[in-house]
Design a protein around this motif. Structure first.
Motif, short mmCIF file in Angstrom:
data_model
loop_
_atom_site.label_atom_id
_atom_site.label_comp_id
_atom_site.label_asym_id
_atom_site.label_seq_id
_atom_site.Cartn_x
_atom_site.Cartn_y
_atom_site.Cartn_z
N LEU A 104 0.85 -1.19 0.00
CA LEU A 104 0.00 0.00 0.00
C LEU A 104 0.89 1.24 0.00
CD1 LEU A 104 -2.57 -1.05 2.76
CD2 LEU A 104 -2.51 -1.72 0.37
N GLY A 105 0.27 2.36 -0.29
CA GLY A 105 1.00 3.61 -0.24
C GLY A 105 1.77 3.95 -1.49
N THR A 106 1.92 3.00 -2.42
CA THR A 106 2.60 3.24 -3.70
C THR A 106 1.70 2.73 -4.79
OG1 THR A 106 4.72 2.91 -2.61
CG2 THR A 106 4.70 2.90 -5.00
N VAL A 107 1.15 3.61 -5.60
CA VAL A 107 0.19 3.21 -6.63
C VAL A 107 0.78 3.25 -8.03
CG1 VAL A 107 -1.82 3.88 -5.28
CG2 VAL A 107 -0.70 5.58 -6.71
N PHE A 108 1.83 4.07 -8.23
CA PHE A 108 2.48 4.15 -9.55
C PHE A 108 3.84 4.80 -9.36
CE2 PHE A 108 3.41 6.51 -13.50
CZ PHE A 108 3.44 5.45 -14.39
N ARG A 109 4.86 4.19 -9.97
CA ARG A 109 6.21 4.73 -9.86
C ARG A 109 6.69 5.27 -11.21
NH1 ARG A 109 9.49 2.99 -5.49
NH2 ARG A 109 8.34 3.62 -3.63
N LYS A 110 6.83 4.40 -12.18
CA LYS A 110 7.30 4.79 -13.51
C LYS A 110 6.95 3.68 -14.48
CE LYS A 110 11.71 4.76 -14.21
NZ LYS A 110 13.15 4.97 -14.11
N ASN A 144 -7.10 19.07 -16.63
CA ASN A 144 -5.79 19.21 -15.96
C ASN A 144 -5.89 18.48 -14.63
OD1 ASN A 144 -3.35 20.04 -14.81
ND2 ASN A 144 -3.42 21.96 -15.95
N ILE A 145 -5.08 17.44 -14.47
CA ILE A 145 -5.23 16.57 -13.29
C ILE A 145 -4.09 16.72 -12.29
CG2 ILE A 145 -6.52 14.84 -14.57
CD1 ILE A 145 -3.93 13.21 -14.77
N SER A 146 -2.99 17.35 -12.66
CA SER A 146 -1.84 17.38 -11.75
C SER A 146 -0.93 18.54 -12.13
CB SER A 146 -1.07 16.05 -11.82
OG SER A 146 0.08 16.08 -10.99
N ASP A 147 -0.02 18.83 -11.20
CA ASP A 147 1.01 19.83 -11.46
C ASP A 147 2.27 19.20 -12.03
OD1 ASP A 147 -0.66 21.78 -10.46
OD2 ASP A 147 0.09 21.57 -8.41
N TYR A 148 2.27 17.87 -12.09
CA TYR A 148 3.42 17.15 -12.61
C TYR A 148 3.09 16.60 -14.00
CZ TYR A 148 5.11 17.29 -7.79
OH TYR A 148 5.53 17.69 -6.54
N ALA A 149 4.12 16.13 -14.68
CA ALA A 149 3.93 15.58 -16.02
C ALA A 149 3.23 14.24 -15.96
CB ALA A 149 5.29 15.43 -16.70
N VAL A 150 2.33 14.01 -16.89
CA VAL A 150 1.62 12.74 -17.01
C VAL A 150 2.50 11.79 -17.82
CG1 VAL A 150 -0.49 11.58 -17.75
CG2 VAL A 150 -0.59 13.92 -16.90
N ASP A 151 2.93 10.70 -17.20
CA ASP A 151 3.89 9.80 -17.85
C ASP A 151 3.23 8.85 -18.84
OD1 ASP A 151 6.70 10.01 -16.29
OD2 ASP A 151 5.04 10.44 -14.95
N THR A 152 2.03 8.39 -18.55
CA THR A 152 1.38 7.42 -19.42
C THR A 152 -0.12 7.65 -19.42
OG1 THR A 152 1.01 5.05 -19.80
CG2 THR A 152 1.28 5.76 -17.53
N ALA A 153 -0.74 7.38 -20.56
CA ALA A 153 -2.19 7.51 -20.72
C ALA A 153 -2.65 6.43 -21.69
CB ALA A 153 -2.56 8.89 -21.26
N ILE A 154 -3.61 5.61 -21.26
CA ILE A 154 -4.10 4.51 -22.09
C ILE A 154 -5.61 4.41 -21.96
CG2 ILE A 154 -1.98 3.16 -21.97
CD1 ILE A 154 -3.40 1.41 -19.87
N PHE A 155 -6.24 3.80 -22.98
CA PHE A 155 -7.66 3.48 -22.97
C PHE A 155 -7.85 2.04 -22.48
CE2 PHE A 155 -7.99 6.95 -26.09
CZ PHE A 155 -9.10 7.61 -25.60
N ASN A 156 -9.03 1.78 -21.93
CA ASN A 156 -9.37 0.38 -21.66
C ASN A 156 -9.97 -0.25 -22.91
OD1 ASN A 156 -11.86 1.68 -21.66
ND2 ASN A 156 -12.70 0.39 -20.05
N THR A 157 -10.41 -1.49 -22.80
CA THR A 157 -10.86 -2.23 -23.97
C THR A 157 -12.06 -1.56 -24.63
OG1 THR A 157 -10.11 -4.24 -22.88
CG2 THR A 157 -11.52 -4.50 -24.81
N ASN A 158 -13.02 -1.10 -23.83
CA ASN A 158 -14.23 -0.49 -24.39
C ASN A 158 -14.05 0.97 -24.75
OD1 ASN A 158 -15.57 -2.95 -23.90
ND2 ASN A 158 -16.08 -2.33 -21.80
N GLY A 159 -12.99 1.59 -24.29
CA GLY A 159 -12.78 3.00 -24.56
C GLY A 159 -13.54 3.93 -23.66
N ASP A 160 -14.17 3.41 -22.60
CA ASP A 160 -14.92 4.27 -21.69
C ASP A 160 -14.02 4.95 -20.67
OD1 ASP A 160 -17.19 3.41 -22.98
OD2 ASP A 160 -17.55 1.76 -21.58
N TRP A 161 -12.94 4.29 -20.29
CA TRP A 161 -12.06 4.79 -19.25
C TRP A 161 -10.69 5.14 -19.82
CZ3 TRP A 161 -13.22 0.22 -15.39
CH2 TRP A 161 -14.54 0.33 -14.95
#
Length: 930
Positions: free
Chosen positions: A11-17, A345-362
């Motif tokens: 817990l406490g770490t959800v995404f690193r790189k 705009n979701i953050s003050d930092y750079a967004v490293d990755t962005a992907i769609f799910n299978t249906n394209g809803d998320w």
């Protein structure tokens, strides 16, 4: 006591790189968390960290189309093939450098990897290919002069497009095809970030780092390319006999075959004596034509000229493009018109990755700078998941009395509450303006207190989730630790700059006493866990611990001298002993009443050998500076758990003073302090090569070196390796698990990962067979009570579903009050089953009878029930809305359909469905008039 603790969750770490990957159904997302992988189940709101760990941080991964195989690579180039069914590593392959991109083909037969200037095509093991060996190389493409950055497969898995840092992309064919030559797509002024094919087409588009989007149209379709067939030539028997007798198998004459193939101009022969059969049709030229060029960052560059495009993803079926930028914003465009349909705009930092799910809803977005992982539903503009870890190292943790929650504090000034079962953070408190140094939960009430360097101690309510009390000292001080007595009436905090202990009354919020006597900063505090005692033990850097009696005579105390600085104190659950961890790496046990030393545990050899990158002394010499900074007793008081500036956590037996078990919390060589030997190759005349500055591709230069003398991480622009260690740890109240706040995050070790037998009011006659016999005799109340005593979900579900719905109220009336919270808690978990109406009747009857009785139902159970009901309501609401509007469209369309004048067809329709005509007449008056 059992010591078979195994890693359970992180817990406490959800995404690193690195990059994110959605599962096949699109309901789960796989995220790299350091050298481990975490699977977030977005449908059931749970997270699970796989027990697999790498030697370095994982940076690239991809999942096969069937969801069974996962290929992941780390910073050192080590690549793992992981089975998601058994969650084990099948095979490991080592590259010379870090792979930048991994992609499975749509048919699942191959997967491609970009490694430096090469592109490797591997066969996927499984029934599809018939190959069960791992990492079998099919082809290698090495036509680029710069490092490869991205790739994508065509819809038929025959072509691959690869982008590189030379501002161009190249299209390759997996097999040898007629009329096909590798084609280069150029025209960009920056490196390619993303490239993709269109659905059912070879048309492609490229996106570069400066935001330039170019669309390319292919002159030929994928069906126009014919794969060249290899045919083995047959040889005469006498010639074959001569070849068998001779050892030179490669030197043979193929004159007959050449004569046969010379008649066809389109045929050719390869070096192995195989005839390539080509098509006789006229050859077409294969080329690409650029249709359009768009610049996506014109609006962003007006606000910030240094903005860069960091990630992009294309959904082929919906023709949607998501682009993420270094400013923390992401845009959603519809292709091929490049119409922007969403921006956020979701953050003050750079967004490293962005992907769609299978249906394209998320859309899943990962921000490594802030440790954020977001899943955004762009149609309803709502967060499906929004998780963020601490931006700095955790400083302290504390379990709730029931063991369901863990509260963590960090030097970033935030306090987070984590659900142990789901692994998600559901509450964050940001009232502190400086680093949090201590957290303590009340033993019998629903609140906890946190101390901070901002000079305040704050109390937080776990029912309303608010800061309801703030305690301050008469003058501005920095608090280093906090403790709450068993009754929850007294709150004590130690200062590190004035060497005093402040005591407040929780009820009135006023300071009661300032306990003086220490001559150095107060390192740790702990109240006696016995309800009849008010003893407070404090440890300081002045080589002493003091035992205070806070209620009777608050000023009097007893002092116990030690040989070194005290870093942590912990009470035994029986309240008679106290354990003290000192700077010389020893744990001393003292009697609270007599202040006599009972035992001493030497931990010097158990800390472990390790050195940092900047050390020039041996690991054995560096071991003298290591110590255990946090200790805690087990639930039965027989053992002590210790951790500190080391990668090891040790369990000691108190009476015997021996080491029982040693846990290695991580194997991540990306952290500092993991090696045991000095690399003499880095020690040159110009200094230590491990501390040389490294340049980053976006910012000017991130220095890998920490500030001289800095012990804690900071939020500056330097990029240094965090040092491995454990800042705080604690046993759960039931002893089934323990948690450690380490550099990797909040690590949880549990005894059993499967079904845990935890009965309630157990007796000899309570058995599953007896419960089933009661239900057969229609004694529903006795059967339900017996299943609740056994506390097995499968048995409780079986008994409840056999009770008739007419008997629900009668059964609930006959239940004792102690079983009401258990039945309501179980009903809240069963709302996802197919018997929704049945369990809703149970829930409605239970809430009607016992909802107003606060002494029976725990508010936390009601909150969990309310959350599950809302989640089910939102899921059904979407289905109902879709069906409602679909029915409206069908009815209106049926009214607008032209009538058929053909009498034969009309008679045929009437003869086939006379009942439907009558029903339509009764339902709609307009239809009857027509």
């Amino acid at each position: 006591m059992k010591f078979a603790y195994k890693f359970s969750n992180l817990l406490g770490t959800v995404f690193r790189k690195g990059n994110l990957v959605f599962s096949k159904d699109g309901n789960s997302i796989i995220s790299p968390v350091g050298n481990r992988l975490t699977v977030y189940d977005l449908k059931n709101n749970k997270s699970q960290t796989l027990s697999i760990q790498s030697n370095y941080n994982i940076t690239s991964l991809d999942l096969s189309p069937n969801g069974c195989l996962l290929v992941a690579s780390n910073e050192s180039g080590e690549t793992f093939m992981i089975s998601m069914i058994s969650q084990t590593v099948i095979h490991t392959y080592k590259f010379n450098c870090e792979p930048k991109c991994i992609k499975f083909s749509p048919d699942g037969k191959f997967f491609a990897m970009c490694v430096a200037e090469l592109v490797y095509i591997f066969k996927s093991p499984g029934m599809i290919t018939g190959q069960f060996n791992s990492f079998i190389i099919e082809r290698i493409f090495h036509d680029a002069h710069e490092e490869k950055t991205c790739l994508d497969w065509s819809f038929d898995s025959r072509f691959i497009i690869v982008g590189s840092k030379d501002n161009s992309a190249k299209i390759f064919a997996l097999r040898l095809l007629e009329n096909f030559r590798p084609f280069v797509l150029s025209g960009h002024s920056d490196e390619i970030v993303s490239c993709a094919f269109e659905e059912n087409s070879l048309n492609a588009f490229l996106i570069s780092r400066n935001g330039q989007l170019s669309m390319w149209e292919s002159s030929m379709k994928a069906e126009d390319f014919i794969e060249l067939v290899y045919v083995k030539t047959e040889e005469p028997e006498d010639k074959r006999q001569k070849e068998e007798d001779s050892d030179e198998d490669d030197d043979f004459d193929n004159e007959d075959e050449v004569e046969k193939s010379s008649g066809d101009e389109n045929n050719s022969r390869d070096k192995q004596g195989k005839i390539i059969v080509a098509n006789d049709e006229e050859k077409q030229k294969f080329f690409y034509k650029r249709l359009a060029r768009h610049y996506l960052m014109d609006e962003l560059k007006k606000e910030n000229r240094n903005v860069k495009l960091t990630s992009a993803s294309y959904h082929k079926k919906l023709k949607l493009l998501v682009t993420a930028y270094s400013t923390g914003a992401f845009y959603l465009h519809e292709l091929p018109d490049v119409t922007m349909i969403h921006s956020l705009n979701i953050s003050d930092y750079a967004v490293d990755t962005a992907i769609f799910n299978t249906n394209g809803d998320w859309v899943a977005l990962g921000v490594s700078g802030a440790g954020q992982l977001l899943v955004w539903e762009w149609q309803s503009e709502q967060y499906v998941m929004k998780q963020q870890g601490h931006s700095n190292v955790m400083s302290s943790i504390s379990y709730s009395p029931d063991g369901n929650f863990i509260v963590t504090g960090s030097y970033d000034g935030k306090v987070k509450v984590w659900n142990v079962q789901s692994g998600f953070c559901f509450m964050t408190f940001s009232e502190h303006t400086s680093g949090v140094t201590g957290i303590d939960f009340c033993k019998n009430k629903k609140f906890f207190a946190s101390a901070s360097l901002d000079g305040t101690v704050r109390a937080f309510d776990m029912i309303r989730y608010r800061n309801f009390k703030t305690f301050t000292a008469p003058r501005l001080v920095q608090f280093s630790c906090v403790a709450i007595d068993y009754s929850g009436e007294l709150v004590a905090a130690g200062a590190q700059d004035v060497f005093d202990i402040h005591l407040w009354s929780l009820k009135f919020g006023k300071i009661l006493e300032v306990l003086s006597g220490h001559e150095a900063p107060v390192a740790s505090l702990d109240f006696s866990p016995v309800p009849t005692s008010s003893a407070l033990v404090s440890g300081s850097w002045d080589h002493t611990i003091k035992i205070w009696n806070c209620l009777e005579t608050s000023g009097s105390h007893e002092t116990v001298d030690l040989s070194s600085d005290v870093v942590c104190v912990a009470f035994n659950p029986n309240g008679e002993e106290v354990a003290v961890a000192s700077l010389n790496c020893t744990i001393s046990i003292f009697n609270v009443v007599s202040a006599e030393q009972i035992n001493t545990i030497e931990c010097k050899r158990d800390v472990g050998f390790s050195i940092s990158d900047g050390d020039v002394v041996s690991a054995k010499k560096s071991m003298e500076t290591k110590y255990f900074s946090s200790i805690t007793y087990s639930a039965d008081g027989e053992c002590i758990l210790a951790g500190g500036k080391s990668k090891f956590v040790c369990i000691y037996h108190v009476r015997e003073g021996i080491l029982l078990k040693k846990f290695e919390i991580t194997q991540n060589m990306s952290l500092d302090g993991m090696t045991e030997f000095i690399n003499r190759r880095n020690l040159t005349d110009f200094g230590n090569l491990a501390l040389i500055e490294e340049r980053d591709k976006l910012e000017g230069g991130n220095i890998k070196l920490k500030l001289p003398g800095a012990q804690k991480n900071d939020v500056a622009s330097r990029n240094f390796k965090p040092e491995v260690g454990v800042s705080s740890l604690m046993f759960s109240p039931n002893g089934q698990q323990w948690a450690a706040a380490s550099t990797e995050g909040l690590m949880i070790y549990s005894l059993d990962k499967g079904i845990v037998f935890d009965p309630f009011q157990m007796s000899i006659e309570v058995t599953p067979k007896a419960a089933r016999s009661f239900i057969e005799d229609r004694e529903y109340s006795s059967a339900l009570i017996m299943s609740l005593k056994l506390n097995e979900d499968n048995l409780i579900q079986e008994i409840i579903e056999k009770i008739p719905h007419k008997e629900i109220e009668l059964v609930l009336d006959s239940l004792p009050p102690a079983f009401i919270p258990r039945i309501v808690d179980f009903l809240s978990k069963m709302l996802n089953t197919q018997h929704l109406e049945f369990y809703l009747k149970w829930t409605c009857s239970a809430l009607t009878k016992f909802g107003q009785k606060n002494e029976i139902l725990d508010p936390q159970i009601l909150v969990s029930l309310h959350q599950n009901l809302n989640r089910k309501y939102e899921a059904l609401n979407k289905i109902c809305d879709y069906n409602k509007y679909t029915i409206r469209v069908i009815r209106k369309t049926s009214k607008l359909m032209p009538t058929n004048n053909d009498e034969d067809d009309a008679m045929l329709l009437v003869s086939k469905a006379p009942n439907e005509e009558n029903s339509d007449v009764s339902m709609d008056d307009d239809t009857s008039e027509e």
